[in-house]
Design an enzyme around this catalytic site. Sequence first.
Site, PDB file in Angstrom:
ATOM      1  N   CYS A 170     -10.796  -5.921 -10.890  1.00 54.90           N
ATOM      2  CA  CYS A 170     -10.517  -4.668 -10.190  1.00 54.90           C
ATOM      3  C   CYS A 170     -11.291  -4.511  -8.887  1.00 54.90           C
ATOM      4  O   CYS A 170     -10.928  -3.676  -8.059  1.00 54.90           O
ATOM      5  CB  CYS A 170     -10.848  -3.478 -11.096  1.00 54.90           C
ATOM      6  SG  CYS A 170     -10.168  -3.631 -12.752  1.00 54.90           S
ATOM      7  N   HIS A 305     -15.254   4.421  -7.788  1.00 49.31           N
ATOM      8  CA  HIS A 305     -14.298   3.583  -8.529  1.00 49.31           C
ATOM      9  C   HIS A 305     -13.411   4.497  -9.369  1.00 49.31           C
ATOM     10  O   HIS A 305     -12.191   4.381  -9.314  1.00 49.31           O
ATOM     11  CB  HIS A 305     -15.055   2.590  -9.408  1.00 49.31           C
ATOM     12  CG  HIS A 305     -14.167   1.683 -10.180  1.00 49.31           C
ATOM     13  ND1 HIS A 305     -13.412   0.697  -9.586  1.00 49.31           N
ATOM     14  CD2 HIS A 305     -13.896   1.621 -11.508  1.00 49.31           C
ATOM     15  CE1 HIS A 305     -12.723   0.060 -10.510  1.00 49.31           C
ATOM     16  NE2 HIS A 305     -12.997   0.599 -11.695  1.00 49.31           N
ATOM     17  N   HIS A 339      -4.344   3.351 -10.988  1.00 46.29           N
ATOM     18  CA  HIS A 339      -5.278   2.223 -10.906  1.00 46.29           C
ATOM     19  C   HIS A 339      -4.509   1.006 -10.393  1.00 46.29           C
ATOM     20  O   HIS A 339      -3.662   0.448 -11.084  1.00 46.29           O
ATOM     21  CB  HIS A 339      -5.877   1.944 -12.285  1.00 46.29           C
ATOM     22  CG  HIS A 339      -7.071   1.043 -12.251  1.00 46.29           C
ATOM     23  ND1 HIS A 339      -7.229   0.027 -11.340  1.00 46.29           N
ATOM     24  CD2 HIS A 339      -8.191   1.015 -13.045  1.00 46.29           C
ATOM     25  CE1 HIS A 339      -8.364  -0.598 -11.557  1.00 46.29           C
ATOM     26  NE2 HIS A 339      -8.981  -0.008 -12.593  1.00 46.29           N
ATOM     27  N   SER A 618      22.234 -10.313  56.517  1.00 41.99           N
ATOM     28  CA  SER A 618      21.891  -9.942  57.879  1.00 41.99           C
ATOM     29  C   SER A 618      20.432 -10.268  58.169  1.00 41.99           C
ATOM     30  O   SER A 618      20.001 -11.413  58.015  1.00 41.99           O
ATOM     31  CB  SER A 618      22.226  -8.463  58.099  1.00 41.99           C
ATOM     32  OG  SER A 618      22.158  -8.128  59.466  1.00 41.99           O
TER      33      SER A 618
END
Length: 998
Positions: A170, A305, A339, A618
């Site tokens: 995790c 967390h 989660h 020209s």
Amino acid sequence: MTGIAVVGLSCRFPGAADADAYWANLAAGRDSVHRAAPRELVGLVPEEVRAHPRFVAASGLVDDVFAFDPERYGMSPREATVTDPQHRLFLHAAREALENAGIRAADAARIGVFAGVGRNRHEDWVRSTLPDPDAEDLMLEIGNGKDYFATRLSYRLGLTGPSVVVQSACSTGLLAVHQACLSLANYECDTALAGAAAVRVPLEYGYVFTHGAIGSPTGRCRPFSAHADGAVPGDGVGCVALRRLADARAGRDPVLAVLRGSAVNNDGAKGSFAAVSARAQQQVIEEALSLAETDPAGIGCVEAHGSATALGDETEWTALGRVFKDEVLVGSAKSNVGHLREASGIAGLIKAVGAVRTGRVPASLHDGRPARYVRDTGTGLRLPDRTVSWTGPLPRRAGVSSFGLGGTNVHVVVEQPPPSAPPAAGPAAAEVLTVSAHTATALRATAARLAAAPVSEPLADAAHTLQERRTPLPHRLAVPATRWQEAREGLLAPGPGGVADGPPRCGFVYPGIGDHYEGMAAGLLDYLPGFRPRLADALTTAGELAGRDFQALLFPPRRTPRRAAGGVDLRAMLRGAPREAALNDPVNAHVTVFCVQLALTEALAGLGVVPAAVFGHSLGELAAATVARVFTRQDAYRVVVRRAQHVAALPAGAMLAVALPEDRAVELTGPHVWLSTVVTPASCVLGGARADLLAVAERLRERGVQTRMTGVSHAFHTPLMRPAAEELRALLTAMPLRPPETPLVTGLGGDWAGADIARPDFWVRQLTSTVRFGDGALRMSGRCPVLLELGPGQLRTVVSQSGIARAGVAALATVRRRYEDDRDDLVLARTLGRLWERGTPVDWAALRGGRAARGVPLPPNACDDRELRAAGRAAPPPRQRAGTGEEHRPAVPDGAVPTPPGAHAAARPAPARTAREGSGVRELLADIWRTLLGVPDPLPHDHFFDLGGDSLMGVRLTRLLEDGLGAHVPTAVIFKSAVLSRMAENVQQWLDAKGHAR
């Protein structure tokens, strides 16, 4: 620790397709977890799972998991289909993070990759759909294995720094950031991409709750809440682009936040592998603060967390309370998105970046009642129940924690970005927003993204970022503007844009006098770098030859009131504006027009815009010849001045524009009227005595034919110019003339010039005979699809009325016409944008000159996604082919432009038929290409590697060809050419030479 700047980021989280949407959801306190009644999941979840009494229909899902654009990354549809969507999504996020940072891989020094990925179940699913999965074993392993997650991304984007897979359950995403910071601090790389992807495939719409497991029985993730009962699993992808802060500031990169310190440790031995340690968490936070040289009192919020489990949350709260004694706001993104496993740490970091950047701290969703340990603690930790403004210490600093199953703990200290310098004061110059993509669909989507983005950065910084910090792709749109509102309108306008499909071929067209005006190009003096000094030098040189001061005619311009930009003075357009007295003089007119044309040419060369061919009408033919080096620059000034002086000495004349074709205009000529110019198939110019031309104009008016007296004082390109022409002959005879070094179209014959242009007689005839403006423009357009007019003139009208524009030829102006009420800088900006759309490289940094600009975060380029999954097919988009080449191009780095085959994925490849069953080697090879690449209709001129082939596929092609032919053909023979038709010819020739039966 060395300050590390977050210079770009990208993410896809539940309920959010990008970082802006993610932050908006957080700030609004939205719960983005997907919930559905079981009956809504019929066909998505197996019946036995849906019917389970503990089934919880909650999941943090991301949208469009299977959507992908393989051609954008040089992949074949076949390879993309068997690749784990987690790999594909992170490849997409990494590219977006680099674009958000304004970093082009092709220009950057070493870029490293530190990333982790979730559990792979995709490979087993794909194998179940393949008739012979072992035959594709290596492709399946590389496309799905964790070992190749980082290196394959570096291969696809052309990144040369360390490429490391980081895995710690995790805490994977935040650990990847920590590792990236260390690599940057050790100068292993100069930019680092860090993040993680965790997406469950096949998709999971819920779970069966198990007592004692982490899943919530209620389907709500409520960290630190009295009602917390577990987590809800979710999916997500996040990536940040990092640079050393000193390098980012020196490079004027966008700095979204600064990482001041980070640390990692492990719980070590403990009661069980899944247990947590308050002591280890406390230590990792303290170490990160120490490395950041930050006191705990300097932290205003912590992104925890927050797993929403009773033991895990209380342990983490205890650790936080031991470190922080002053008031600190605590929250967790898991309350919003669930989660996200390996991606949870990167989700928390991106949330913290938003908090320190904006000064707002989002609410932590916990149903209004914090847990007992939150209420009872004597620390300053507090859970915000709504989004609040930052009231903590300054500069704003936040801590981010991520703890992995198994005990790998990571903490990062994030600080608000340093203040940026305010934008320069003064009037806004014209800017060009350059937008590009690899398909027309993606181009429009990218433009719409940019128009809809809540960008508050200065327009000049946005233009700089798009021009110099994005890789230009073939389909392009350029939007000139001075304000964001104009820019947004231009981005959403239905204009076609352009396709840069070949080498740039821009023809420069130099008009004659008649459309000049006092102060022409004055708006470019301080906009186009180098124009002012070059024009001043040219006017000075010509002035010394003529004994006049020409500076006052163009420096400074006469100030006149202007209407809104883009307006037109119709009276002036139709009848001709009153001529400024000074410019009625032929010498003044000749010299100022000629000097403006040469100065523009030289200044544009400073931007990289140079002519592939030149053409002049020209007086403009003298400018074209000078640019082509028929004359030396000094001789050219002498010719222009003396020509003008000799013309001025002649009796006055006039020129009359008539809306008649050449044959009918010739009928109007007589003793004092001549056909001077054939302009278009329906318009000409007559020259002669003013009284005679006025009589012609009156007769034509009675017949309903439109006429207009031009703003010149003499009858050019008629026999009335003979005395001046003979004087010019004498001057030219003493000069060295050379054939043109740049291809040149002459108006005298309307064709490419030969050696005769280097003879004096040519210039005598050019002044006394009919010239063919329209024919010359038509001839040049055959070689140059873009015609750029240098100075004020009528080229756009000629191209339109001649029908040249219908062939896709663009006529562009460098300055406004006399009757156009527009800004000169906008006119040129518009033209430079159109040139860029057509493929002409423009040095935008040179155009910016000394004007400072910095990179700013802008929305990334859109892709032309379609669904690619092993279980089905998607309809193919229209095929878009570019030229073929013989180069072996197995990798397509960022900055390269893969040729999009536009094919769909094949769910189950058809077996290659043998040569005996087909009608030849080409058909056999085409079948093999279909099998390997997933392209349904390979064409004879298709290139194997342009369609996404690589060396591994090449090995399989050799084997499948051997199976089909019953004979081994050497790889060197097969890949002597990677073009299908030539590959087949080479194989056939080898078979014939070896005497193999077919």
